[in-house]
Design an enzyme around this catalytic site. Structure first.
Site, short mmCIF file in Angstrom:
data_model
loop_
_atom_site.label_atom_id
_atom_site.label_comp_id
_atom_site.label_asym_id
_atom_site.label_seq_id
_atom_site.Cartn_x
_atom_site.Cartn_y
_atom_site.Cartn_z
N ASP A 166 0.86 -1.17 0.00
CA ASP A 166 0.00 0.00 0.00
C ASP A 166 0.90 1.24 0.00
O ASP A 166 2.13 1.13 0.14
CB ASP A 166 -0.93 -0.03 1.22
CG ASP A 166 -2.16 0.84 1.02
OD1 ASP A 166 -3.16 0.64 1.69
OD2 ASP A 166 -2.08 1.75 0.15
C1 GLC Z 1 -4.24 4.34 -0.13
C2 GLC Z 1 -5.13 3.20 0.26
C3 GLC Z 1 -5.23 2.11 -0.77
C4 GLC Z 1 -5.08 2.69 -2.15
C5 GLC Z 1 -3.67 3.24 -2.25
C6 GLC Z 1 -3.39 3.83 -3.64
O1 GLC Z 1 -3.52 4.81 0.96
O2 GLC Z 1 -4.87 2.59 1.51
O3 GLC Z 1 -6.50 1.47 -0.59
O4 GLC Z 1 -5.28 1.69 -3.13
O5 GLC Z 1 -3.42 4.22 -1.27
O6 GLC Z 1 -4.16 4.97 -3.85
#
Ligand code: GLC
Length: 723
Positions: free
Chosen positions: A251
């Site tokens: 993430d």
């Molecule tokens: C965010 C979220 C995740 C998302 C990622 C990319 O912090 O936790 O769900 O896909 O960043 O945007």
């Protein structure tokens, strides 16, 4: 056309080039993104047009050392240009076709612009509505989340990932992110192995079985090990046990955050640990091989692990057809909804509305010339898209316009009244005066999407601002009223719900949300949604969910408040059996609205529930035998409608205390007035056994109880499982 195989490509890559393939970054500036593409990065976030995406792909193919095309990722969670209801709202439909419809249209719109990888569906089971991200998932039940998540994966990906209207799915967030203590986002999770299997892992196992191309690691630490470095779960369970051959992506900055978790010395150590644990792509963080200088030296991670990660990435790119054609057809790029996509989104939204209360059949509103006041911030707000939509999604209209269009003969007065968060005494006074001149009041209240979603945890989950006061003031007028609740999460409604003759749960329903709500209010649609996540009576009651254990001292639900009198300490409880039970002294027992609750404008009754057998040996079940649960639903009212039939399993005596019920089947069924419809469910060993705390799945002989219910009627069926 690049015919090199992933293995051939890998053989020609340097250590730095391999590391560069294992990262996705975002850059607002296109020139910076182009530089990353020329440097051989594996993936980039979507630059918001086909033209800019094609420029990035061209730079990667023609100017990087190895000419490997890019994965282009984006969070397309419930819509790209046509915005569908939020995933939690979709769960309320109890209908696999709703998330599937969203995914198909979203994938076509996004892929046309060059996106080829979506960070969706989110399948985190969540039992704490204080957590803002409950809006992104499918609620509190693992079986429902597993079914809807798998349906969405299949719809995003279609049958062939090279198609111009599909996306590689990325099921997230692995794992137990929804178990964050206190519902505070990113917080610690501590979950038993048994609970991990039964509740949190199952939707991921199901999504992997449905062919999910990728999985995203979660931010949380689990029992002390941050998920971005959790080798047992990332490698031993997800990849080895589940047979997952796709890509595990971190993430945003999740790898770098291992330093803050306190398990990594620095970012290089964090990268080393994550890749070794089974992560394949690092999202964000420092460049892994900027200027061809590797962040971690060769040998810091087992070379075979790095090669495995690179091969997984290259195989995904191959599966997406990026080596044959990585370019989007700019001439075919879709940048707005169409009448057809909006129709589909509205159909989906109409299936997500839940009728919570309807005393005296206040709803649906009769056509005619009555005087209706529409008040509350959602009377004129356009904030219906919900959390996690990109800012270019089509805007929604207003409830006022939609209602006027749906009930043109009524005399409408619109006074939006309380702002979401601000003081509004004058607004409330105005609404009260207007109510006195009305036959009925619609109070459209809720939670703005800005306090929902990621980092949107709330300690107080009542209606924000003065909205409760607005409802009370209208209730004091004695004019009949209906509350329309537009929200990203279950809310505490105790302050006013008993005074509301009728209440609709309308979530954040997307681009055509207002129109869907208006059609339900006017009776053009008979609501069939059900509550997918328990509504607590107070935040202090959380966690509260339908599949809890009985405990050794269960409190009778609906127990009288008498035993909770504040003076109970002085006079002694008036009922010892009831006092020393698992309850709160200062709260009515049980939830305000239970999982599966939802009313209709018609009446259903359940008939002829039966089992294909009342006895079956464990050995036959383990060999694949199935038990069929059948029932019939009759519509005894005067309006067509949808009913939702649920099958719950209870295991009254087992080697481990079992939840009082576990969902084992759901079916939404349309039944015309006066007609009946049959439903059936096949249950096998996976449905009837359970996980113990040693990571073993067990099926034990004994009597099981299968309850078939539609929320009003219920029939219990005994199944004797013999040795
Ligand atoms: C965010 C979220 C995740 C998302 C990622 C990319 O912090 O936790 O769900 O896909 O960043 O945007």
């Amino acid at each position: 056309m690049d015919t090199r195989t992933p293995e051939e490509l890998l053989a020609g890559m340097t250590w730095s080039q391999k590391l560069a393939q294992l990262q996705i970054l975002w850059r607002r500036d296109q020139d910076d993104a182009l530089a990353l593409a020329r440097g051989g990065i594996g993936a980039l976030f979507w630059p918001q047009s086909a033209e800019r995406t094609n420029a990035l792909q061209r730079a990667a193919i023609e100017e990087s050392a190895h000419g490997i095309p890019l994965l282009i990722g984006l969070d397309v969670l419930h819509g790209q240009f046509t915005i569908f209801p939020t995933p939690l709202a979709q769960a309320a439909s109890f209908d696999r076709s709703v998330p599937a419809a969203d995914a198909r249209i979203s994938a076509a719109e996004a892929r046309s612009g060059g996106v080829n990888w979506t960070f969706a569906p989110m399948v985190d089971v969540a039992r704490d509505p204080r957590w803002g991200r409950v809006v992104e998932g499918f609620g509190e039940d693992s079986f429902l989340a597993a079914a809807l998540g798998a349906a969405k994966v299949a719809a995003y990906q279609g049958d062939d990932l090279t198609a111009a209207d599909v996306l590689a799915a990325c099921v997230k967030h692995f794992v137990a992110y929804g178990a964050a203590e206190a519902g505070r986002d990113y917080n610690t999770t501590d979950v038993s192995r048994r609970r991990l299997r039964e509740t949190y892992l199952e939707p991921f196992r199901s999504a992997v079985a449905a062919g999910a191309a990728s999985v995203m690691a979660a931010f949380n630490s689990l029992n002390g090990t941050p998920m971005h470095a959790h080798r047992r779960l990332l490698t031993d369970v997800l990849k080895a046990e589940y047979g997952f051959e796709g890509v595990v992506v971190g993430d945003a900055d999740g790898v770098a955050q291992l330093v803050r978790h306190g398990v990594a010395r620095d970012e290089a150590d964090a990268v080393r640990q994550s890749l070794a644990a089974g992560l394949d792509i690092v999202m964000g963080g420092p460049e892994l091989a900027g200027d061809d200088v590797p962040l971690i030296e060769r040998g810091a991670v087992d070379a075979a692990r790095i090669d495995d990660a690179v091969l997984r990435v290259l195989r995904l790119k191959k599966a997406l057809g990026l080596f044959q054609n990585p370019f989007a057809d700019a001439a075919a790029e879709r940048t707005a909804p169409t009448p057809q996509t909006l129709r589909t989104a509205q159909d989906a939204a109409e299936r997500c509305v839940v009728l919570l209360k309807n005393q005296g059949a206040v709803l649906p509103l009769p056509a005619g010339t009555q005087r209706i006041l529409l008040t509350g911030p959602y009377a004129t707000s356009t904030d219906h898209l919900g959390a996690w939509v990109q800012h270019f999604g089509a805007q929604a209209g207003t409830l006022a316009d939609a209602l006027r269009a749906e009930l043109p003969e009524a005399t409408w007065t619109v006074a939006s009244g309380a702002e979401f968060l601000g003081p509004s005494d004058a607004d409330i006074r105005e609404a009260v005066l207007l109510a006195a001149k009305s036959d009925l009041v619609l109070i459209a209240v809720g939670e703005p999407s800005s306090i929902s979603g990621e980092a949107g945890s709330r300690a107080d989950i009542r209606l924000p601002g003065d909205q409760e006061h607005l409802i009370q003031a209208i209730a004091d007028t004695g004019v009949p009223f209906v509350v329309i609740l537009i929200t990203g999460r279950p809310l505490v409604v105790e302050a006013w719900i008993d005074r509301a003759p009728a209440a609709l749960l309308a979530w954040h329903l997307g681009t055509r949300g207002p129109e869907a709500i208006a059609r339900v209010v006017a009776g053009a649609v008979n609501p069939g949604g059900r509550v997918p996540m328990t509504f607590p009576r107070a935040a202090g009651q959380i966690p509260i969910h339908h599949d809890a254990e009985n405990t050794g001292r269960p409190a009778r639900t609906g127990g009288s408040m008498a035993v909770h009198r504040w003076d109970v300490g002085l006079q002694g409880p008036n009922n010892l059996d009831d006092y020393y039970t698992s309850k709160f002294l200062d709260l009515e027992r049980g939830p305000r609205f239970a999982f599966g609750h939802g009313l209709s404008f018609t009446t259903f009754c359940l008939e002829a529930a039966s089992l294909s057998t009342s006895e079956i040996p464990c050995t036959e079940l383990r060999a694949g035998a199935r038990v069929v649960v059948s029932a019939s639903v009759r519509n005894v009212g005067e309006r067509d409608g949808d009913d939702v039939v649920l099958v719950y399993l209870s295991d009254p005596v087992a080697s481990l205390a079992q939840p009082v019920q576990r969902l084992r089947g759901f079916r939404r069924v349309a039944v015309a007035a006066g007609e009946a419809a049959s439903v059936s469910f096949e249950l096998g060993v996976d449905d009837l056994g359970f996980w113990d705390d040693e990571d073993r799945f067990v099926l034990e002989p004994g009597e099981l109880v299968l309850t078939v219910t539609d929320g009003t009627d219920a029939e219990r069926l005994a199944l004797n499982v013999t040795p």
